[in-house]
Design an enzyme around this catalytic site. Structure first.
Site, PDB file in Angstrom:
ATOM      1  N   CYS A   1      72.106  41.996  32.458  1.00 50.84           N
ATOM      2  CA  CYS A   1      71.682  40.619  32.205  1.00 50.84           C
ATOM      3  C   CYS A   1      72.650  39.935  31.242  1.00 50.84           C
ATOM      4  O   CYS A   1      72.302  39.559  30.121  1.00 50.84           O
ATOM      5  CB  CYS A   1      70.266  40.607  31.642  1.00 50.84           C
ATOM      6  SG  CYS A   1      69.505  38.986  31.648  1.00 50.84           S
TER       7      CYS A   1
ATOM      8  N   GLY B   1      97.593  59.009  26.081  1.00 49.84           N
ATOM      9  CA  GLY B   1      96.216  59.137  26.554  1.00 49.84           C
ATOM     10  C   GLY B   1      96.064  58.447  27.888  1.00 49.84           C
ATOM     11  O   GLY B   1      95.860  59.060  28.930  1.00 49.84           O
TER      12      GLY B   1
ATOM     13  N   GLU C   1     101.498  61.115  21.533  1.00 45.11           N
ATOM     14  CA  GLU C   1     100.044  61.091  21.727  1.00 45.11           C
ATOM     15  C   GLU C   1      99.651  60.234  22.927  1.00 45.11           C
ATOM     16  O   GLU C   1      98.920  59.248  22.796  1.00 45.11           O
ATOM     17  CB  GLU C   1      99.370  60.563  20.459  1.00 45.11           C
ATOM     18  CG  GLU C   1      99.645  61.388  19.221  1.00 45.11           C
ATOM     19  CD  GLU C   1      99.257  60.672  17.939  1.00 45.11           C
ATOM     20  OE1 GLU C   1      98.771  59.511  18.026  1.00 45.11           O
ATOM     21  OE2 GLU C   1      99.450  61.241  16.857  1.00 45.11           O
TER      22      GLU C   1
ATOM     23  N   GLY D   1     100.913  55.083  23.762  1.00 47.23           N
ATOM     24  CA  GLY D   1     100.930  53.669  24.079  1.00 47.23           C
ATOM     25  C   GLY D   1     101.590  53.258  25.378  1.00 47.23           C
ATOM     26  O   GLY D   1     101.505  52.093  25.771  1.00 47.23           O
TER      27      GLY D   1
END
Length: 421
Positions: A346, A277, A275, A239
């Protein structure tokens, strides 16, 4: 720090001119720096030096096999959240005893595959999941190593869509009531209770929420040990945020994060798992795109590029900021003008930036979206039938395509038309 710098007036990825990669593979594409990935992993590893620990790369941030292979060679474990991620981690050479399986919706088939293929631990998120895992493990005649993911009801002070540690979030078991779930887990024949798991959110820019959550985990550890559980491993999640806007104050460093871990749980004698990332892969990648048109509108001008929201969805989904820079370095003092930077999809939501001050740009000029190595390619789609874009890995003065752009025929031929049409 990253390894995307101007040299001789051209943006380089390590020692490779970004324009040379563009000429070879076409735009848009992602490019990752081996040196930056390595450096960021090493910062976390050093931050926990002297403690028994494992850095488990959160592959949901970047799941390319080459990136996973690099992480494994550096000594990382891998945090996975699906069978596909588990199988990719194994395909990249990661042994089962370095793979942690997280996620709120693990199926019995995913549990079986991981137990048969080898797993470090399951981070169990609910009582029904615990019961299912026990049944699967017993059917295989094995014990499943688990940590219960506890929800500490801590406000991570981050975007609502990536906050995971408050009581109203779908993640984990309330920390106030989890002792009873641990008691049940300890009585199950197919379960081996090894630790506690906590993860409060992503892109955190303050240390206080971590300290609050980890302090609660330390108190819980003492209580569970008193209840007779052998709590020997603490998974503290990830985090830690990155500086998407370089003009803003930088988030805390891994070494400061490590000090919070030492302060709160370092006395418990547990193996520590984290953890990360985004902080490993985020600034290790850029998205490179070409200018299609400069369109003059009423009261605003648009820079239309060939990358789109299907290639990088973060601005559309989270209102996220990415610095956008020309690949050819602007002249010193070049006059800037506000531009809305948009893609060709679009959707009005296909907007990367509004009224962003940019130097003069023309058709076919290259621009780079910084800090795009995390939650970029992994969240891409083929919306508007746009093929997924290439991923490139740079190592010094070398580069290799690590995921090729599919042809239109390859994309179309994945569909099948039933015989009655």
């Amino acid at each position: 720090m990253d390894h995307f710098l101007y040299r001789d007036g051209v943006l380089h990825a390590e020692d490779v001119r970004v324009s040379d990669i563009a000429a070879a593979v076409g735009t848009p594409f992602y490019v990752y720096s081996t040196a930056t990935l390595t450096r960021h992993f090493t910062l976390f590893d050093e931050a926990l030096g002297g403690m028994d620990h494992l850095i488990c790369f959160a592959m949901k941030s970047n799941s390319n096999l080459a990136v996973l292979k690099l992480m494994g060679e550096l000594g990382a474990g891998i945090d996975v959240v699906s069978m596909g991620e588990y199988l990719k981690a194994k395909a990249a050479g990661l042994p089962g005893d370095r793979i942690v399986f997280s996620g709120v919706g693990k199926t019995r088939e995913e549990m079986r595959v991981a137990l048969e293929g080898g797993i470090r631990q399951f981070n169990v998120e609910s009582e029904p999941e615990l019961e299912a895992l026990n049944a699967v493990a017993m059917s295989l005649g094995v014990k499943a190593p688990i940590a219960l993911r506890v929800n500490p009801d801590v406000d991570a002070k981050t975007h609502a869509k990536i906050a995971t540690g408050k009581s109203e979030n779908k993640f984990g078991i309330p920390i106030a009531t989890c002792r009873d779930v641990y008691r049940r887990a300890g009585q199950m024949e197919g379960i081996d209770v090894v630790g506690i798991d906590v993860h409060i959110g992503s892109q955190l820019t303050q240390l206080e929420p971590f300290e609050l959550a980890f302090t609660k985990v330390a108190e819980l550890t003492e209580l569970l040990r008193a209840d007779g559980h052998d709590i020997r491993r603490l998974d503290l999640g990830g985090g830690l945020g990155i500086p998407y806007e370089r003009s803003n104050e930088a988030p805390p460093l891994p070494v400061e994060y490590g000090e919070v871990i030492r302060k709160t749980v370092g006395h418990l004698g547990c193996e520590i798992e984290i953890e990360p990332g985004r902080l490993i892969s985020g600034n290790a990648g850029i998205l490179v795109s070409s200018v299609i048109y400069l369109k003059h509108g009423e009261g605003r001008d648009f820079l239309i590029v060939d990358a789109a929201m299907n290639d990088l969805v973060r601005p559309s989904m989270y209102d996220a900021h990415h610095d956008i820079v020309p690949v050819i370095e602007p002249l010193a003092g070049a006059e800037q003008a506000p531009l809305d930077i948009v893609g060709p999809v679009c959707e009005t939501g296909d907007t990367f930036a509004k009224a962003r001050d940019m130097p003069p740009l023309r058709e076919d000029d290259l621009v780079a979206f910084r800090s795009a190595g995390a939650y970029g390619a992994v969240m891409a789609s083929e919306y508007n039938s746009r093929p997924l874009i290439p991923e490139v890995l740079v190592h010094g003065d070398q580069f290799a395509v690590i995921r090729a752009r599919p042809t239109y025929d390859e994309m179309i031929n994945r569909d099948t038309i039933p015989v009655w049409l």
